[in-house]
Design a protein around this motif. Sequence first.
Motif, mmCIF file in Angstrom:
data_model
loop_
_atom_site.group_PDB
_atom_site.id
_atom_site.type_symbol
_atom_site.label_atom_id
_atom_site.label_comp_id
_atom_site.label_asym_id
_atom_site.label_seq_id
_atom_site.Cartn_x
_atom_site.Cartn_y
_atom_site.Cartn_z
ATOM 1 N N CYS A 48 -11.201 -14.402 6.648
ATOM 2 C CA CYS A 48 -11.899 -15.156 5.599
ATOM 3 C C CYS A 48 -10.924 -15.671 4.549
ATOM 4 N N ILE A 49 -10.065 -14.798 4.030
ATOM 5 C CA ILE A 49 -9.158 -15.246 2.975
ATOM 6 C C ILE A 49 -8.015 -16.090 3.536
ATOM 7 N N ALA A 50 -7.748 -15.971 4.847
ATOM 8 C CA ALA A 50 -6.731 -16.827 5.470
ATOM 9 C C ALA A 50 -7.148 -18.295 5.387
ATOM 10 N N ARG A 51 -8.455 -18.558 5.422
ATOM 11 C CA ARG A 51 -8.951 -19.937 5.289
ATOM 12 C C ARG A 51 -8.747 -20.469 3.879
ATOM 13 N N HIS A 52 -8.473 -19.580 2.965
ATOM 14 C CA HIS A 52 -8.133 -19.990 1.600
ATOM 15 C C HIS A 52 -6.620 -20.058 1.401
ATOM 16 N N GLY A 53 -5.875 -19.878 2.486
ATOM 17 C CA GLY A 53 -4.423 -19.942 2.405
ATOM 18 C C GLY A 53 -3.755 -18.629 2.075
ATOM 19 N N VAL A 54 -4.481 -17.509 2.228
ATOM 20 C CA VAL A 54 -3.931 -16.189 1.914
ATOM 21 C C VAL A 54 -3.658 -15.443 3.219
ATOM 22 N N LYS A 55 -2.417 -15.156 3.502
ATOM 23 C CA LYS A 55 -2.057 -14.382 4.677
ATOM 24 C C LYS A 55 -1.932 -12.914 4.287
ATOM 25 N N ALA A 56 -2.625 -12.065 5.006
ATOM 26 C CA ALA A 56 -2.640 -10.647 4.640
ATOM 27 C C ALA A 56 -2.326 -9.766 5.835
ATOM 28 N N GLU A 57 -1.644 -8.659 5.558
ATOM 29 C CA GLU A 57 -1.388 -7.637 6.569
ATOM 30 C C GLU A 57 -2.490 -6.593 6.475
ATOM 31 N N VAL A 58 -3.005 -6.166 7.629
ATOM 32 C CA VAL A 58 -4.108 -5.209 7.663
ATOM 33 C C VAL A 58 -3.614 -3.876 8.213
ATOM 34 N N SER A 59 -3.976 -2.791 7.546
ATOM 35 C CA SER A 59 -3.634 -1.461 8.040
ATOM 36 C C SER A 59 -4.778 -0.510 7.753
ATOM 37 N N SER A 60 -4.827 0.563 8.535
ATOM 38 C CA SER A 60 -5.876 1.556 8.361
ATOM 39 C C SER A 60 -5.236 2.930 8.214
ATOM 40 N N SER A 61 -5.813 3.742 7.342
ATOM 41 C CA SER A 61 -5.299 5.098 7.134
ATOM 42 C C SER A 61 -6.408 6.100 7.400
ATOM 43 N N ALA A 62 -6.060 7.167 8.099
ATOM 44 C CA ALA A 62 -7.027 8.233 8.347
ATOM 45 C C ALA A 62 -7.019 9.192 7.168
ATOM 46 N N ILE A 63 -8.183 9.714 6.844
ATOM 47 C CA ILE A 63 -8.293 10.598 5.699
ATOM 48 C C ILE A 63 -8.375 12.057 6.155
ATOM 49 N N ALA A 64 -7.608 12.892 5.485
ATOM 50 C CA ALA A 64 -7.653 14.325 5.779
ATOM 51 C C ALA A 64 -8.808 14.964 5.020
ATOM 52 N N ASP A 65 -9.246 16.103 5.497
ATOM 53 C CA ASP A 65 -10.402 16.767 4.899
ATOM 54 C C ASP A 65 -10.205 17.070 3.420
ATOM 55 N N GLU A 66 -8.976 17.419 3.040
ATOM 56 C CA GLU A 66 -8.730 17.841 1.668
ATOM 57 C C GLU A 66 -8.340 16.689 0.740
ATOM 58 N N THR A 67 -8.267 15.482 1.254
ATOM 59 C CA THR A 67 -7.840 14.332 0.469
ATOM 60 C C THR A 67 -9.027 13.425 0.175
ATOM 61 N N SER A 68 -9.151 12.970 -1.065
ATOM 62 C CA SER A 68 -10.220 12.036 -1.415
ATOM 63 C C SER A 68 -9.784 10.617 -1.079
ATOM 64 N N VAL A 69 -10.761 9.731 -0.944
ATOM 65 C CA VAL A 69 -10.461 8.325 -0.658
ATOM 66 C C VAL A 69 -9.619 7.734 -1.781
ATOM 67 N N GLY A 70 -9.977 8.042 -3.025
ATOM 68 C CA GLY A 70 -9.230 7.515 -4.155
ATOM 69 C C GLY A 70 -7.781 7.947 -4.145
ATOM 70 N N GLU A 71 -7.530 9.206 -3.863
ATOM 71 C CA GLU A 71 -6.160 9.719 -3.817
ATOM 72 C C GLU A 71 -5.363 9.057 -2.701
ATOM 73 N N LEU A 72 -6.016 8.863 -1.553
ATOM 74 C CA LEU A 72 -5.332 8.232 -0.424
ATOM 75 C C LEU A 72 -4.984 6.778 -0.742
ATOM 76 N N LEU A 73 -5.896 6.067 -1.411
ATOM 77 C CA LEU A 73 -5.627 4.674 -1.770
ATOM 78 C C LEU A 73 -4.488 4.578 -2.788
ATOM 79 N N LEU A 74 -4.453 5.491 -3.740
ATOM 80 C CA LEU A 74 -3.344 5.513 -4.697
ATOM 81 C C LEU A 74 -2.022 5.749 -3.981
ATOM 82 N N SER A 75 -2.041 6.654 -3.012
ATOM 83 C CA SER A 75 -0.841 6.946 -2.247
ATOM 84 C C SER A 75 -0.391 5.740 -1.429
ATOM 85 N N ARG A 76 -1.346 5.055 -0.818
ATOM 86 C CA ARG A 76 -1.008 3.876 -0.015
ATOM 87 C C ARG A 76 -0.428 2.760 -0.890
ATOM 88 N N ALA A 77 -0.973 2.591 -2.091
ATOM 89 C CA ALA A 77 -0.444 1.578 -3.001
ATOM 90 C C ALA A 77 1.017 1.851 -3.323
#
Length: 279
Positions: free
Chosen positions: A208-237
């Motif tokens: 969708c955003i590529a049609r606006h001229g934005v090229k993006a890399e896509v990746s997926s991260s698995a979440i561990a039981d003891e890690t929150s989504v927010g913490e994982l996103l902060l780590s990925r950033a």
Amino acid sequence: MSYKTVLVHLDTSARAHPRLESALQLAKRFDAHVIGLFAVYEPETRAFAIMAGTASYYEQHAATRLEQRGAIERLFHAEVKRAGVTGEWIEAHEPATHAAPHFARCADLVVASQDDPDDPESYVGDHFQETLVLSSGRPVLLLPYTGFFPSMANHPMIAWDGSREATRAVHDALPLLKTAERVSIVTIDTTQGEARDERIAGADIAACIARHGVKAEVSSSAIADETSVGELLLSRATDLGADLVVMGGYGHARWQELVLGGATRTFLASMTVPVLMSH
């Protein structure tokens, strides 16, 4: 779409000047008009009236606040002139949690800051940032209370979960995404053994955003039981070296309580880079 009106929340905190600089940086990038909204916490005068010996304290507080307000207004006009953009000053005469969402509705982008626990002047009302995100109807760029961010949004990271809020955030961030050098889309795999969709998570919004001229890399991260989504996103950033996170702001009001989503709550408390949130 572009940002043609940028509203920046100003107060008497130490972060007011860096916040203004960030807003002016964006205004220069998008040839936008800047609104400086001065909104601070004002204690209830009746509380001082009924407490013996506090009347003089309140008068001193009011005099100091008036002096600080004059200083930040002069700074605003000087910095707007130096930046070569147009601007206007507005002083709120109601609580910041009411005034900021009201004035924000006529802006394209709102710039505010995370609360600084070491600076009492950064407090302008309970749940100020959450209320601004959830009730203004506009994208809110929140800056951490530590650090300086002279080159913002060269590498935004989109936190994508396919929700309405995330969709709104991506489209609200398009002006920044279009001017970025690199864009990353991160999804979190929470299936934990369940059957997975064969499609690559995030591929649809990338197309969708590529049609606006934005090229993006896509990746997926698995979440561990003891890690929150927010913490994982902060780590990925951090791992990606992102200088901006684009994400949905999740929450709702329940009676007199503001109920936030887990990732939203984590970012508001622990953000390490600027975060653009939309609800």
